[in-house]
Design an enzyme around this catalytic site. Structure first.
Site, PDB file in Angstrom:
ATOM      1  N   MET A  92       0.793  -1.223   0.000  1.00 58.98           N
ATOM      2  CA  MET A  92       0.000   0.000   0.000  1.00 58.98           C
ATOM      3  C   MET A  92       0.832   1.283   0.000  1.00 58.98           C
ATOM      4  O   MET A  92       0.441   2.289   0.579  1.00 58.98           O
ATOM      5  CB  MET A  92      -0.987  -0.021   1.173  1.00 58.98           C
ATOM      6  CG  MET A  92      -2.058  -1.093   1.026  1.00 58.98           C
ATOM      7  SD  MET A  92      -2.921  -0.962  -0.578  1.00 58.98           S
ATOM      8  CE  MET A  92      -4.184  -2.217  -0.417  1.00 58.98           C
ATOM      9  N   ARG A  93       1.978   1.254  -0.660  1.00 64.98           N
ATOM     10  CA  ARG A  93       2.771   2.467  -0.855  1.00 64.98           C
ATOM     11  C   ARG A  93       2.902   2.704  -2.351  1.00 64.98           C
ATOM     12  O   ARG A  93       3.122   1.762  -3.111  1.00 64.98           O
ATOM     13  CB  ARG A  93       4.193   2.316  -0.273  1.00 64.98           C
ATOM     14  CG  ARG A  93       4.244   1.961   1.193  1.00 64.98           C
ATOM     15  CD  ARG A  93       3.699   3.021   2.099  1.00 64.98           C
ATOM     16  NE  ARG A  93       4.385   4.299   2.011  1.00 64.98           N
ATOM     17  CZ  ARG A  93       4.025   5.377   2.720  1.00 64.98           C
ATOM     18  NH1 ARG A  93       2.978   5.327   3.515  1.00 64.98           N
ATOM     19  NH2 ARG A  93       4.706   6.496   2.601  1.00 64.98           N
ATOM     20  N   HIS A 111      -4.814  -5.601  -8.736  1.00 67.67           N
ATOM     21  CA  HIS A 111      -5.795  -4.620  -8.263  1.00 67.67           C
ATOM     22  C   HIS A 111      -7.185  -5.253  -8.353  1.00 67.67           C
ATOM     23  O   HIS A 111      -7.502  -5.910  -9.339  1.00 67.67           O
ATOM     24  CB  HIS A 111      -5.725  -3.348  -9.115  1.00 67.67           C
ATOM     25  CG  HIS A 111      -6.663  -2.298  -8.629  1.00 67.67           C
ATOM     26  ND1 HIS A 111      -6.442  -1.588  -7.461  1.00 67.67           N
ATOM     27  CD2 HIS A 111      -7.848  -1.857  -9.114  1.00 67.67           C
ATOM     28  CE1 HIS A 111      -7.446  -0.754  -7.266  1.00 67.67           C
ATOM     29  NE2 HIS A 111      -8.319  -0.902  -8.257  1.00 67.67           N
ATOM     30  N   GLU A 174     -11.147 -14.428  -4.382  1.00 64.85           N
ATOM     31  CA  GLU A 174     -11.021 -15.818  -4.843  1.00 64.85           C
ATOM     32  C   GLU A 174     -10.412 -15.880  -6.257  1.00 64.85           C
ATOM     33  O   GLU A 174      -9.548 -16.717  -6.526  1.00 64.85           O
ATOM     34  CB  GLU A 174     -12.418 -16.436  -4.856  1.00 64.85           C
ATOM     35  CG  GLU A 174     -12.454 -17.875  -4.470  1.00 64.85           C
ATOM     36  CD  GLU A 174     -13.881 -18.381  -4.473  1.00 64.85           C
ATOM     37  OE1 GLU A 174     -14.697 -17.859  -3.683  1.00 64.85           O
ATOM     38  OE2 GLU A 174     -14.176 -19.275  -5.285  1.00 64.85           O
TER      39      GLU A 174
END
Ligand code: GAR
Length: 217
Positions: A92-93, A111, A174
């Site tokens: 998350m950077r 993503h 999933e």
């Protein structure tokens, strides 16, 4: 063929890391997960790595005065471990253009949307607000813009009328766990080429399906 030494960068849970490690445990896998780096010491994914005997390092972004210092430390660690490919898996950077360029076409991201739709944070909430009938996930080569770059693999899931953010996230997760190992295998085996900022995959076929949502009324 020698396996491509691959690092996975995480910030949290690490379920995609787990899926990548499991896939790469197969004897014929083209990639080997050789290093895990987390920017957070409390990332649960670090425990998955240790349990599998994979070297894991914490490089806390807060310990560096500048973003460049943080990224230099990551870059140095990747080189020390002889890494050829890097997978961002819930990392998350945002990485700076120089770092992205240095690892161009060797740096993958996942993503939880059908890019280029719904880039950024709070994806599932925005998907529900938009009322789209399908969503999914995307594995792509990383470019300087957030959640942007040549697409390697996508998967589609339906949005159901009674979905919550949580139920939708679980359905997408999933398929993430299938898409990321597939994308890594395609890249590591040398079947992926980036031509004019689009991915060409040797021998790949598109599925012969057409899906409507709603399915019937
Ligand atoms: C995954 O859903 C991944 O697609 C998302 O974070 C989650 C990490 O889960 N990534 C992004 O939103 C990046 N923009 P995990 O730690 O269990 O793999």
């Amino acid at each position: 063929m020698e396996r491509r030494r691959t690092a996975v960068l995480i910030s949290g849970r690490g379920s995609n890391l787990q899926a990548l490690m499991e896939a790469c445990a197969a004897p014929d896998a083209s990639a080997e997960i050789a290093l895990v780096i987390s920017n957070r010491a409390d990332a649960a994914g670090l425990r998955h790595a240790s349990a599998a005997g994979i070297p894991a390092e914490t490089i806390p972004h807060g310990a560096f005065a500048t973003q460049v210092g943080f990224e230099n430390a990551i870059d140095r660690t990747l080189h020390e471990h002889g890494i050829a490919l890097v997978c961002l898996a819930g990392f998350m950077r945002v990485l700076s253009p120089w770092f992205v360029e240095r690892w161009r076409d060797r740096l993958l991201n996942i993503h939880p949307s059908l890019l280029p739709a719904f880039r950024g944070m709070d994806t599932h909430r925005r998907v529900l607000e938009a009322g789209v009938r399908f969503t999914g996930c995307t594995v792509h080569m990383v470019r300087a813009e957030v959640d942007d770059g040549p697409i390697i693999v996508q998967a589609v899931v339906p949005v159901r009328p009674d979905d919550s953010e949580e139920s939708l996230a679980a359905r997408v997760l999933e398929v993430e766990h299938r898409c990321y190992p597939l994308a890594l295998e395609l890249v590591a085996s040398g079947r992926v080429q980036v031509v004019d900022e689009r991915v060409a995959i040797a021998g790949a076929l598109a599925p012969d399906v057409l899906v409507l949502n709603p399915a019937s009324i």
